[in-house]
Structures are given as C-alpha cells and as structure tokens.
Scaffold this motif. Sequence first.
Motif, mmCIF file in Angstrom:
data_model
loop_
_atom_site.group_PDB
_atom_site.id
_atom_site.type_symbol
_atom_site.label_atom_id
_atom_site.label_comp_id
_atom_site.label_asym_id
_atom_site.label_seq_id
_atom_site.Cartn_x
_atom_site.Cartn_y
_atom_site.Cartn_z
ATOM 1 N N TRP A 26 0.831 -1.201 0.000
ATOM 2 C CA TRP A 26 0.000 0.000 0.000
ATOM 3 C C TRP A 26 0.873 1.261 0.000
ATOM 4 C CZ3 TRP A 26 -5.304 0.237 -0.254
ATOM 5 C CH2 TRP A 26 -5.866 1.485 -0.048
ATOM 6 N N ARG A 27 1.864 1.286 0.890
ATOM 7 C CA ARG A 27 2.731 2.463 1.033
ATOM 8 C C ARG A 27 3.497 2.755 -0.257
ATOM 9 N NH1 ARG A 27 5.566 1.481 5.848
ATOM 10 N NH2 ARG A 27 6.663 -0.108 4.695
ATOM 11 N N TYR A 28 4.115 1.732 -0.855
ATOM 12 C CA TYR A 28 4.918 1.973 -2.050
ATOM 13 C C TYR A 28 4.046 2.254 -3.267
ATOM 14 C CZ TYR A 28 8.683 0.421 0.932
ATOM 15 O OH TYR A 28 9.566 0.314 1.960
ATOM 16 N N ALA A 29 2.892 1.620 -3.359
ATOM 17 C CA ALA A 29 1.982 1.914 -4.468
ATOM 18 C C ALA A 29 1.550 3.378 -4.410
ATOM 19 C CB ALA A 29 0.774 0.987 -4.418
ATOM 20 N N GLN A 30 1.147 3.820 -3.238
ATOM 21 C CA GLN A 30 0.708 5.212 -3.098
ATOM 22 C C GLN A 30 1.860 6.191 -3.339
ATOM 23 O OE1 GLN A 30 -1.445 5.295 0.688
ATOM 24 N NE2 GLN A 30 -3.313 5.443 -0.546
ATOM 25 N N ALA A 31 3.053 5.814 -2.921
ATOM 26 C CA ALA A 31 4.212 6.683 -3.140
ATOM 27 C C ALA A 31 4.457 6.922 -4.629
ATOM 28 C CB ALA A 31 5.462 6.079 -2.488
ATOM 29 N N LEU A 77 0.029 4.845 -7.564
ATOM 30 C CA LEU A 77 -0.662 3.694 -8.136
ATOM 31 C C LEU A 77 -1.711 3.132 -7.183
ATOM 32 C CD1 LEU A 77 2.387 1.761 -9.627
ATOM 33 C CD2 LEU A 77 0.888 3.418 -10.762
ATOM 34 N N ASP A 78 -2.636 2.386 -7.729
ATOM 35 C CA ASP A 78 -3.636 1.697 -6.937
ATOM 36 C C ASP A 78 -2.968 0.492 -6.265
ATOM 37 O OD1 ASP A 78 -5.730 0.010 -6.019
ATOM 38 O OD2 ASP A 78 -7.066 0.743 -7.589
ATOM 39 N N PRO A 79 -2.978 0.422 -4.938
ATOM 40 C CA PRO A 79 -2.338 -0.699 -4.243
ATOM 41 C C PRO A 79 -2.888 -2.066 -4.661
ATOM 42 C CG PRO A 79 -2.892 1.030 -2.695
ATOM 43 C CD PRO A 79 -3.517 1.412 -4.003
ATOM 44 N N LEU A 133 9.007 -4.462 -3.435
ATOM 45 C CA LEU A 133 7.702 -3.807 -3.570
ATOM 46 C C LEU A 133 7.850 -2.380 -4.081
ATOM 47 C CD1 LEU A 133 6.005 -5.240 -0.379
ATOM 48 C CD2 LEU A 133 5.444 -5.803 -2.765
ATOM 49 N N TRP A 134 8.853 -1.662 -3.580
ATOM 50 C CA TRP A 134 9.121 -0.310 -4.060
ATOM 51 C C TRP A 134 9.445 -0.347 -5.552
ATOM 52 C CZ3 TRP A 134 13.548 1.829 -6.209
ATOM 53 C CH2 TRP A 134 13.575 3.210 -6.314
ATOM 54 N N ALA A 135 10.304 -1.276 -5.956
ATOM 55 C CA ALA A 135 10.727 -1.370 -7.353
ATOM 56 C C ALA A 135 9.575 -1.812 -8.256
ATOM 57 C CB ALA A 135 11.891 -2.345 -7.478
ATOM 58 N N THR A 136 8.718 -2.699 -7.774
ATOM 59 C CA THR A 136 7.576 -3.129 -8.568
ATOM 60 C C THR A 136 6.669 -1.945 -8.875
ATOM 61 O OG1 THR A 136 7.649 -5.369 -7.633
ATOM 62 C CG2 THR A 136 5.564 -4.669 -8.631
ATOM 63 N N ALA A 137 6.355 -1.157 -7.863
ATOM 64 C CA ALA A 137 5.501 0.013 -8.065
ATOM 65 C C ALA A 137 6.182 1.029 -8.989
ATOM 66 C CB ALA A 137 5.148 0.651 -6.721
#
Length: 150
Positions: A29-34, A37-39, A91-95
């Motif tokens: 959730w955190r990295y998607a929003q950063a 993107l939609d988590p 997760l950060w890199a995926t987003a």
Amino acid sequence: MRALAFLALVLSPALACGYIPQDLWGRTWRYAQAWGLDPYLVAAVVWVESRYCPGAVGKAGEVGLGQFMPGTWRRTTGAPPEWRGHPDWALWATAKHLRELYYATGGDWYKALAAYNAGFGAVRVGAIPASTHRYVKRVLSLYRAWRGRG
C-alpha cells in the motif's frame, strides 16, 4: 514472549507464500501510493508474479516478489541485484517500474502490464506473446476481484 513476537515480525515476510501477510500488504500500500498507483493493482501483479513469496525464483532467473531480472532491476533501482529478494526493495521497485511502464506506454495499463511481463521492447514492436496476454488477463481479473468489481 517478546522475543517470539519479534522473531515472527522479522520472519513473516520470508514465510509469506500464497497469502498476503498484513505487513507486506502495508508495504504494498505504502509503495503503491508513493508512486501514485492503486495498491490493489500492485498487489495483483505481485500475486501473479510470486504469490507473495519473497524468495521466489523463476525459470529465467527472475527473483523476489516482483520477479525482476538483473538488468531490469539495475535500470529500475540502481541497487545491487542481491537486493531483489528484499521485500521492501522489491515492492518499491515493482511500483516504480509499473509507473514507468504506464507512462512509457502512453497511459495504457494493458500495455504496461504486458511490458512488465514480456519487456517494453516486445510491446513497442507489437510482438506480445500469447502467454503475456494470459498474464495480463490474470492480473486484471484479480485486480477487479480485489477491488470488488469483478
């Protein structure tokens, strides 16, 4: 008791396979929003890629939650390839990579997801394999189900 709770917190990402632990969902959730993107979309990609198994290794050598190849990892993060298995970095890199592909494909999520799976070059020249079309359909179907629209 405290030591056991700490151990469970530290090991929980390593034990995640086939379900999404609360701590990994929070990170997703955190990295998607950063990255804007939609988590649920990021989670659907990670689920289809690795079933949330941080230690997942694919047939072609892709590693971690986001199943990154070394070259893509290096271009996306600049971090050492051995970090591909670290849940936070993955997760950060995926987003980040999804957002980059979204813009590179002119804001087309279907093409962005296809590029995540087959590579941007395949999408750019219109050579998307049938397996990639199936991949995109799986991701989008899961995304819609998790968002309550499917």
